[in-house]
Design a protein around this motif. Structure first.
Motif, short mmCIF file in Angstrom:
data_model
loop_
_atom_site.label_atom_id
_atom_site.label_comp_id
_atom_site.label_asym_id
_atom_site.label_seq_id
_atom_site.Cartn_x
_atom_site.Cartn_y
_atom_site.Cartn_z
N TYR A 1 41.55 69.64 77.83
CA TYR A 1 42.07 70.14 79.10
C TYR A 1 43.57 69.89 79.16
O TYR A 1 44.04 68.81 78.77
N THR A 2 44.32 70.86 79.68
CA THR A 2 45.77 70.70 79.77
C THR A 2 46.32 71.70 80.78
O THR A 2 45.57 72.36 81.51
N THR A 3 47.65 71.83 80.83
CA THR A 3 48.32 72.80 81.69
C THR A 3 49.48 73.40 80.93
O THR A 3 50.07 72.75 80.06
N ASN B 1 52.06 61.64 77.74
CA ASN B 1 53.39 61.77 77.16
C ASN B 1 53.23 62.12 75.68
O ASN B 1 53.84 61.51 74.80
N TRP B 2 52.42 63.14 75.43
CA TRP B 2 51.98 63.44 74.07
C TRP B 2 52.95 64.36 73.35
O TRP B 2 53.41 65.37 73.89
N GLN B 3 53.28 63.99 72.12
CA GLN B 3 54.07 64.83 71.24
C GLN B 3 53.33 64.95 69.92
O GLN B 3 53.06 63.95 69.26
N GLU B 4 52.99 66.18 69.53
CA GLU B 4 52.16 66.38 68.35
C GLU B 4 52.81 65.84 67.09
O GLU B 4 52.14 65.31 66.21
N ILE C 1 45.65 66.42 78.17
CA ILE C 1 46.92 66.23 77.48
C ILE C 1 48.05 66.87 78.27
O ILE C 1 47.92 67.98 78.79
N ALA C 2 49.18 66.16 78.37
CA ALA C 2 50.40 66.70 78.96
C ALA C 2 51.58 66.18 78.14
O ALA C 2 51.46 65.19 77.42
N LYS D 1 53.47 64.59 89.26
CA LYS D 1 52.90 65.68 88.47
C LYS D 1 53.11 65.42 86.98
O LYS D 1 53.93 64.59 86.59
N VAL D 2 52.36 66.15 86.18
CA VAL D 2 52.55 66.11 84.74
C VAL D 2 53.15 67.44 84.29
O VAL D 2 52.95 68.48 84.93
#
Length: 244
Positions: A44-46, A66-69, A84-85, A95-96
C-alpha cells in the motif's frame, strides 16, 4: 454490499493494481482493504500525499515512511501488509509524501506482491472534487481505478465544505445556474473526460464507490441512483457503502 467484504464486493483478484481517486473516502477504502487482508502480502502506498498512518491506528503490519529503494530494497519476506512512503511532512495533521509515477512504473519488485493499492488523488477531505491539470497521479501499471464519491454531498451547495475546487467543479460539471449537488451532476462527474476517472489508463476497469450510504434517508434513493448510473455507464462497477 450487505454482509460482504469490500474485497469480495469489488471482486478483487490476484495481481490487481488499484488507484484510488476522487473525493473523501480513499484512505478508508485503502485501510479497509488492508484490514480484510484478502491476500497475505499486500503493498500500500500513495502517489501524492496522504495522512501519516503512524499518527493514529492503522491496519498495516509494517510501515516504511522514509523509504528509498536504492538504500533499502523492498522487503520480500513474509510481511502480510506493508505501507511505503518516501518521506514525512510536519504539521497539525502530519502527512506522508508519496512515490513518483516514474518510481512506481519502474518498480520491478511490485510484481512479487499479490495486490498493490495506491491513493492517487487528494480532495482535502471533501466528498467530491474537480481534478486540476496534474491530477490524479495514476501510474501506467494500474489496471483498476476506484473513484470515490461521498453521498453526504447530495443536496448540498457547491461550496468548500462539500466540494474541492468549487469554481472549477461548477464550470466543468454543472448546468447553467446550478447551485446544488444532485444525481445528474454526479453522473456528469463520473462520465466527463476531465472528471472522476481523468488520467485513467485506457484499458483499466473502473469502479465507483459511493461512500457514506448512511447519510441518505431511504435505501430506495441509492437504489434508483445506481440503476440510472449503471444504465448510463454499463462498463463501470457501482458500489454503495458506509466507511468512516
Amino acid at each position: 454490499m450487505k454482509n460482504q467484504s469490500l474485497s469480495k464486493a469489488m471482486n478483487l483478484q490476484m495481481g490487481d493494481r488499484l488507484a484510488l481517486v476522487g473525493g473523501g473516502g480513499k484512505t478508508s477504502i485503502l485501510y479497509t482493504l488492508a484490514k480484510e487482508n484478502i491476500y497475505s502480502r499486500g503493498l500500500y502506498t500513495t502517489s501524492t500525499k496522504m495522512y501519516d498512518p503512524s499518527s493514529g491506528t492503522h491496519p498495516f503490519h509494517r510501515l516504511l515512511l522514509n523509504w528509498q529503494e536504492e538504500d533499502c530494497p523492498l522487503p520480500l519476506q513474509k510481511i502480510e501488509s506493508c505501507f511505503i512512503a518516501s518521506g514525512r511532512m510536519k504539521g497539525t495533521k502530519p502527512k506522508v509524501i508519496g512515490l513518483s509515477n516514474n518510481r512506481i512504473n519502474n518498480w520491478k519488485s511490485t510484481e512479487a506482491w499479490p495486490i498493490l493499492v495506491i491513493e492517487a488523488d487528494g480532495a482535502a477531505g471533501r466528498p467530491v472534487k474537480a481534478p486540476n491539470e496534474g491530477e490524479p497521479v495514476i501510474p501506467e501499471r494500474i489496471n483498476r481505478v476506484i473513484g470515490c464519491i461521498g453521498l453526504d454531498a447530495l443536496g448540498k451547495k457547491i461550496e468548500p465544505p462539500w466540494v474541492h475546487r468549487p469554481e472549477l467543479f461548477r464550470e466543468r460539471f454543472c448546468r447553467t445556474g446550478q447551485q446544488m449537488i444532485d444525481p445528474e451532476i454526479l453522473m456528469e462527474l463520473i462520465r466527463h473526460p476531465e472528471g472522476l476517472f481523468k488520467n485513467s489508463p485506457v484499458d483499466s476497469t473502473k469502479t465507483v464507490i459511493f461512500n457514506k450510504l448512511d447519510c441518505l434517508d431511504s435505501p430506495f434513493e441509492i437504489e434508483k441512483m445506481l440503476e440510472d448510473f449503471k444504465r448510463d455507464c454499463p462498463s463501470h462497477q457501482f458500489l454503495a457503502l458506509s466507511l468512516i
